[in-house]
Design an enzyme around this catalytic site. Structure first.
Site, PDB file in Angstrom:
ATOM      1  N   ASN A  82       0.383  -1.511   0.223  1.00 32.05           N
ATOM      2  CA  ASN A  82      -0.012  -0.111  -0.032  1.00 32.05           C
ATOM      3  C   ASN A  82       1.062   1.422  -0.410  1.00 32.05           C
ATOM      4  OD1 ASN A  82       0.940  -0.440   2.308  1.00 32.05           O
ATOM      5  ND2 ASN A  82      -0.972   0.642   3.737  1.00 32.05           N
ATOM      6  N   THR A 111       4.830  -8.111  -3.597  1.00 33.48           N
ATOM      7  CA  THR A 111       4.841  -8.691  -4.927  1.00 33.48           C
ATOM      8  C   THR A 111       3.735  -7.420  -5.947  1.00 33.48           C
ATOM      9  OG1 THR A 111       4.978 -10.494  -5.321  1.00 33.48           O
ATOM     10  CG2 THR A 111       4.515 -10.322  -6.922  1.00 33.48           C
ATOM     11  N   GLU A 136       5.428  -3.926  12.074  1.00 37.52           N
ATOM     12  CA  GLU A 136       4.593  -3.501  12.025  1.00 37.52           C
ATOM     13  C   GLU A 136       2.967  -3.964  11.279  1.00 37.52           C
ATOM     14  OE1 GLU A 136       3.730  -0.614  13.763  1.00 37.52           O
ATOM     15  OE2 GLU A 136       5.698  -0.511  13.951  1.00 37.52           O
ATOM     16  N   CYS A 180      -2.697   1.023   7.008  1.00 37.83           N
ATOM     17  CA  CYS A 180      -2.748  -0.284   8.741  1.00 37.83           C
ATOM     18  C   CYS A 180      -3.479   1.634   9.644  1.00 37.83           C
ATOM     19  CB  CYS A 180      -1.808   0.070   8.557  1.00 37.83           C
ATOM     20  SG  CYS A 180      -0.231   0.650   8.966  1.00 37.83           S
ATOM     21  N   GLU A 189      -9.891  -6.588  10.071  1.00 37.57           N
ATOM     22  CA  GLU A 189      -9.720  -5.711   9.520  1.00 37.57           C
ATOM     23  C   GLU A 189      -9.857  -5.367   8.196  1.00 37.57           C
ATOM     24  OE1 GLU A 189      -5.658  -5.532   8.110  1.00 37.57           O
ATOM     25  OE2 GLU A 189      -5.125  -3.634   8.973  1.00 37.57           O
TER      26      GLU A 189
HETATM   27  N1  NDP Z   1       1.103  -1.616  10.759  1.00 39.84           N
HETATM   28  C1  NDP Z   1       1.312  -0.980   9.379  1.00 39.84           C
HETATM   29  O1  NDP Z   1       2.096  -0.180   9.808  1.00 39.84           O
HETATM   30  C2  NDP Z   1       1.447  -1.537   9.064  1.00 39.84           C
HETATM   31  C3  NDP Z   1       0.130  -2.722   8.010  1.00 39.84           C
HETATM   32  N2  NDP Z   1      -0.276  -3.328   7.061  1.00 39.84           N
HETATM   33  C4  NDP Z   1      -1.510  -4.589   6.861  1.00 39.84           C
HETATM   34  O2  NDP Z   1      -0.529  -5.425   5.625  1.00 39.84           O
HETATM   35  C5  NDP Z   1      -1.397  -5.844   5.026  1.00 39.84           C
HETATM   36  C6  NDP Z   1      -1.565  -5.552   4.090  1.00 39.84           C
HETATM   37  O3  NDP Z   1      -0.753  -5.495   3.316  1.00 39.84           O
HETATM   38  P1  NDP Z   1       0.265  -7.042   2.428  1.00 39.84           P
HETATM   39  O4  NDP Z   1       1.294  -6.299   1.064  1.00 39.84           O
HETATM   40  O5  NDP Z   1      -1.743  -7.690   1.371  1.00 39.84           O
HETATM   41  O6  NDP Z   1       1.251  -7.621   4.084  1.00 39.84           O
HETATM   42  P2  NDP Z   1       0.722  -9.260   3.033  1.00 39.84           P
HETATM   43  O7  NDP Z   1       0.937  -9.681   4.474  1.00 39.84           O
HETATM   44  O8  NDP Z   1       0.122 -10.188   2.594  1.00 39.84           O
HETATM   45  O9  NDP Z   1       2.646  -8.935   2.260  1.00 39.84           O
HETATM   46  C7  NDP Z   1       3.610  -7.950   3.013  1.00 39.84           C
HETATM   47  C8  NDP Z   1       4.888  -8.698   2.647  1.00 39.84           C
HETATM   48  O10 NDP Z   1       4.950 -10.367   3.167  1.00 39.84           O
HETATM   49  C9  NDP Z   1       5.295 -10.854   2.313  1.00 39.84           C
HETATM   50  N3  NDP Z   1       5.252 -12.112   2.190  1.00 39.84           N
HETATM   51  C10 NDP Z   1       4.008 -12.851   2.100  1.00 39.84           C
HETATM   52  N4  NDP Z   1       4.307 -14.296   2.808  1.00 39.84           N
HETATM   53  C11 NDP Z   1       6.004 -14.422   3.194  1.00 39.84           C
HETATM   54  C12 NDP Z   1       6.221 -14.926   3.633  1.00 39.84           C
HETATM   55  N5  NDP Z   1       5.842 -15.987   4.615  1.00 39.84           N
HETATM   56  N6  NDP Z   1       7.132 -14.568   4.620  1.00 39.84           N
HETATM   57  C13 NDP Z   1       8.165 -13.464   4.663  1.00 39.84           C
HETATM   58  N7  NDP Z   1       6.994 -12.474   3.578  1.00 39.84           N
HETATM   59  C14 NDP Z   1       6.008 -12.766   2.581  1.00 39.84           C
HETATM   60  C15 NDP Z   1       4.410 -10.008   0.517  1.00 39.84           C
HETATM   61  O11 NDP Z   1       4.969 -10.271  -0.270  1.00 39.84           O
HETATM   62  P3  NDP Z   1       4.052 -11.093  -1.725  1.00 39.84           P
HETATM   63  O12 NDP Z   1       4.024  -9.545  -1.823  1.00 39.84           O
HETATM   64  O13 NDP Z   1       4.867 -11.196  -2.738  1.00 39.84           O
HETATM   65  O14 NDP Z   1       2.956 -11.504  -1.596  1.00 39.84           O
HETATM   66  C16 NDP Z   1       4.796  -8.544   0.720  1.00 39.84           C
HETATM   67  O15 NDP Z   1       6.552  -8.224   0.621  1.00 39.84           O
HETATM   68  C17 NDP Z   1      -3.225  -5.686   6.256  1.00 39.84           C
HETATM   69  O16 NDP Z   1      -3.213  -6.482   7.048  1.00 39.84           O
HETATM   70  C18 NDP Z   1      -2.118  -4.268   7.121  1.00 39.84           C
HETATM   71  O17 NDP Z   1      -2.697  -3.564   8.539  1.00 39.84           O
HETATM   72  C19 NDP Z   1       0.165  -2.285   5.900  1.00 39.84           C
HETATM   73  C20 NDP Z   1       0.960  -1.521   5.862  1.00 39.84           C
HETATM   74  C21 NDP Z   1       1.029  -0.808   7.402  1.00 39.84           C
HETATM   75  O1  3PG Z   2       1.172   1.354   6.173  1.00 38.85           O
HETATM   76  C1  3PG Z   2       0.128   2.105   6.065  1.00 38.85           C
HETATM   77  O2  3PG Z   2      -0.705   1.732   5.984  1.00 38.85           O
HETATM   78  C2  3PG Z   2       1.106   3.485   6.815  1.00 38.85           C
HETATM   79  O3  3PG Z   2       1.481   2.868   7.698  1.00 38.85           O
HETATM   80  C3  3PG Z   2      -0.065   4.520   7.076  1.00 38.85           C
HETATM   81  O4  3PG Z   2      -0.066   5.339   7.467  1.00 38.85           O
HETATM   82  P1  3PG Z   2      -0.479   6.974   7.058  1.00 38.85           P
HETATM   83  O5  3PG Z   2      -1.342   7.124   8.570  1.00 38.85           O
HETATM   84  O6  3PG Z   2       0.436   8.288   6.831  1.00 38.85           O
HETATM   85  O7  3PG Z   2      -1.890   6.025   5.931  1.00 38.85           O
END
Ligand code: NDP
Ligand code: 3PG
Length: 471
Positions: free
Chosen positions: A148, A174, A244, A278, A372
């Site tokens: 994101n 990816t 995070e 997030c 979520e």
């Molecule tokens: N707290 C925070 O700061 C944030 C939290 N999020 C959370 O992330 C989620 C959405 O993001 P999303 O990208 O879909 O999250 P994912 O957990 O699906 O993926 C995050 C990363 O982990 C990689 N990944 C997937 N499986 C594995 C594995 N088994 N081992 C190591 N790496 C792996 C993914 O690669 P690939 O894409 O190749 O699968 C990607 O690079 C939401 O739940 C959101 O809350 C998002 C942003 C900020």
């Molecule tokens: O990954 C996320 O969603 C971010 O850490 C949130 O950042 P923002 O509050 O600046 O959108």
């Protein structure tokens, strides 16, 4: 590290398709284990050279990277828009925010210094013994970012790690990896030595376990879902983690809140980039007495949001990242409807575009009360007292952030003190920035603290050299 065009495509490539129009944007390698080994080996080798660079020189490379990124704002923002479907304005502001982040990181690193501690503070020891405490890089940092914020959440791991003398192996999501590769190219063009930053592409589900358990990885900095974060933390041993993860941020609205202001903040907080953040506001907990009035204002504010495809309109609510994501959000909407929640607005879907959806009278048996969505659906849970609001907020398995809206500062502090989250915003939507503030999640929302200085501290360790003058 390269982006391939359609003609180069083969079975070891992953096609990257735009969520906005299905067009093929490029393809990245699904790297094999031996390619992963090669990248990590390069990073390990480069570590011994890079850590010896004077800090001022490492900082200069960061400043150059920030300048280059800014100079490429338009081009990178266009790619970002196409690859993850963020609207043009937000895409551009992600880039400028990242350039600011990188610069601030270099400034901060230059102002962090060690300390010396004298022995006689502890009984039985003299001033003749003292410790010189310095900070050391940890080694090879594995940075894994989510889809994101493909530029910002990558750079906010890479820059603090690099400026501190670590080398970085970067695994972008990816969907977002084309942006990730562009960012890495910019860091390299800024003057990083060979191997200081390498990129691993490939599906996390296929290559993830191999990377995270690789013996030459010294530190993992991960942002993504709680599911994947938990999975990594179970597999990794004696490697520090900075994570995070997911959230279910509550906006708590007390009866003396400035309701029009709260509604405006909540609508922006919940629905920008369709709630794929997030820190998005993911539930409202409101004192019953003012709930109807708040809903009136929310309807006005949500009604003003622009919905559509950013290829054709400037919109806050855009198509979700994938069909799977849209199906998941739609499942939450259906569940809430079936269980008797009152749909105030929304509930409309066109492909992956889901209109901003507001539910009132949400009860604890509904999935939307706890899960979520990472999508544009916002539940309202009504309570009768402040204590009930706090208890309900804390009942979540997540603990990223929360907001409290009230005109009474004493009540605000009282509630903030009781909330089990990393950050409480008083009279503001939940959000990460400014980026030098600490950013952390408790419970299932994360481990460790990010934020410029905090990230540098997390990815360095102290070293004590003890000097004995009186032998
Ligand atoms: N707290 C925070 O700061 C944030 C939290 N999020 C959370 O992330 C989620 C959405 O993001 P999303 O990208 O879909 O999250 P994912 O957990 O699906 O993926 C995050 C990363 O982990 C990689 N990944 C997937 N499986 C594995 C594995 N088994 N081992 C190591 N790496 C792996 C993914 O690669 P690939 O894409 O190749 O699968 C990607 O690079 C939401 O739940 C959101 O809350 C998002 C942003 C900020
Ligand atoms: O990954 C996320 O969603 C971010 O850490 C949130 O950042 P923002 O509050 O600046 O959108």
């Amino acid at each position: 590290m390269s982006i391939h065009n359609e003609n180069n495509y083969n079975e070891n490539m992953i096609k990257i398709v735009s969520p906005l129009d299905g067009s093929l944007l490029g393809a990245v390698k699904a790297m094999s284990q031996s390619e992963v080994d090669t990248n990590i080996e390069k990073a390990k080798k480069a570590f011994y050279e890079w850590r010896e660079y004077p800090l001022s020189k490492r900082a200069d490379i960061m400043y150059k990277a920030a300048d280059l990124l800014l100079a490429n704002t338009k081009r990178v923002a266009e790619l970002l828009l196409m690859e993850i479907g963020k609207d043009q304005k937000s895409a551009e502001s992600e880039i400028t925010r990242t350039a600011d982040f990188i610069r601030f990181t270099a400034d901060t690193a230059k102002s962090i210094h060690g300390e010396s501690i004298q022995g006689d503070n502890f009984s039985g020891f003299s001033k003749e013994k003292f410790a010189m405490v310095t900070r050391e890089p940890v080694g090879v940092v594995l940075a894994i970012s989510p889809f994101n914020y493909p530029i910002n959440l990558a750079a906010s791991k890479i820059a603090p790690a690099l400026v501190s003398g670590n080398t970085v192996v970067f695994k972008p999501a990816t969907t977002g990896s084309l942006c990730g590769i562009e960012l890495a190219k910019i860091f390299l063009e800024a003057g990083l030595p060979e191997g200081a930053l390498t990129v691993i592409t490939g599906k996390g589900s296929e290559i993830g376990d191999y990377i995270v358990t690789h013996p030459d990885i010294s530190f993992i900095n991960f942002t993504g879902s709680t599911e994947v974060g938990l999975d990594i933390s179970k597999k990794v041993h004696m490697v520090p983690l900075l994570m995070e993860l997911g959230g279910k941020d509550a906006a708590i609205v007390l009866k003396d809140a400035d309701l029009p202001f709260a509604a405006k903040n909540i609508a922006a907080g919940a629905f920008s980039y369709s709630g794929q953040r997030c820190t998005a506001v993911k539930r409202i907990i409101v004192i019953n007495e003012v709930a109807d009035k708040l809903i009136g204002y929310l309807k006005d504010e949500i009604g003003k949001l622009r919905v559509g495809n950013p290829l054709t309109v400037q919109a806050e609510v855009v198509p979700l990242i994938s069909e799977k994501a849209a199906d998941f959000v739609w499942g939450l909407i259906e569940d809430a409807k079936e269980k008797g929640a009152r749909m105030v607005m929304g509930g409309k879907r066109e492909g992956t575009l889901i209109y901003p959806t507001l539910f009132d009278e949400v009860t604890e048996d509904m999935r939307i009360a706890w899960e979520e969505p990472f999508g544009p659906v916002l539940p309202i849970l009504r309570v009768n007292t402040v204590e009930e609001a706090v208890a309900l907020a804390n009942k979540s398995e997540y603990g990223l952030q929360a907001s409290v809206f009230t005109e009474n500062i004493t009540d605000a502090f009282h509630v903030a003190g009781k909330l089990e989250v990393g950050t409480v915003h008083i009279n503001n939507k939940t959000e990460r920035g400014p980026d030098h503030f600490p950013f952390l999640g408790v419970k299932k929302s994360g481990i460790g603290t990010q934020g410029i200085r905090y990230s540098i501290e997390a990815m360095t360790r102290v070293k004590a050299t003890v000097i004995n003058l009186n032998r």
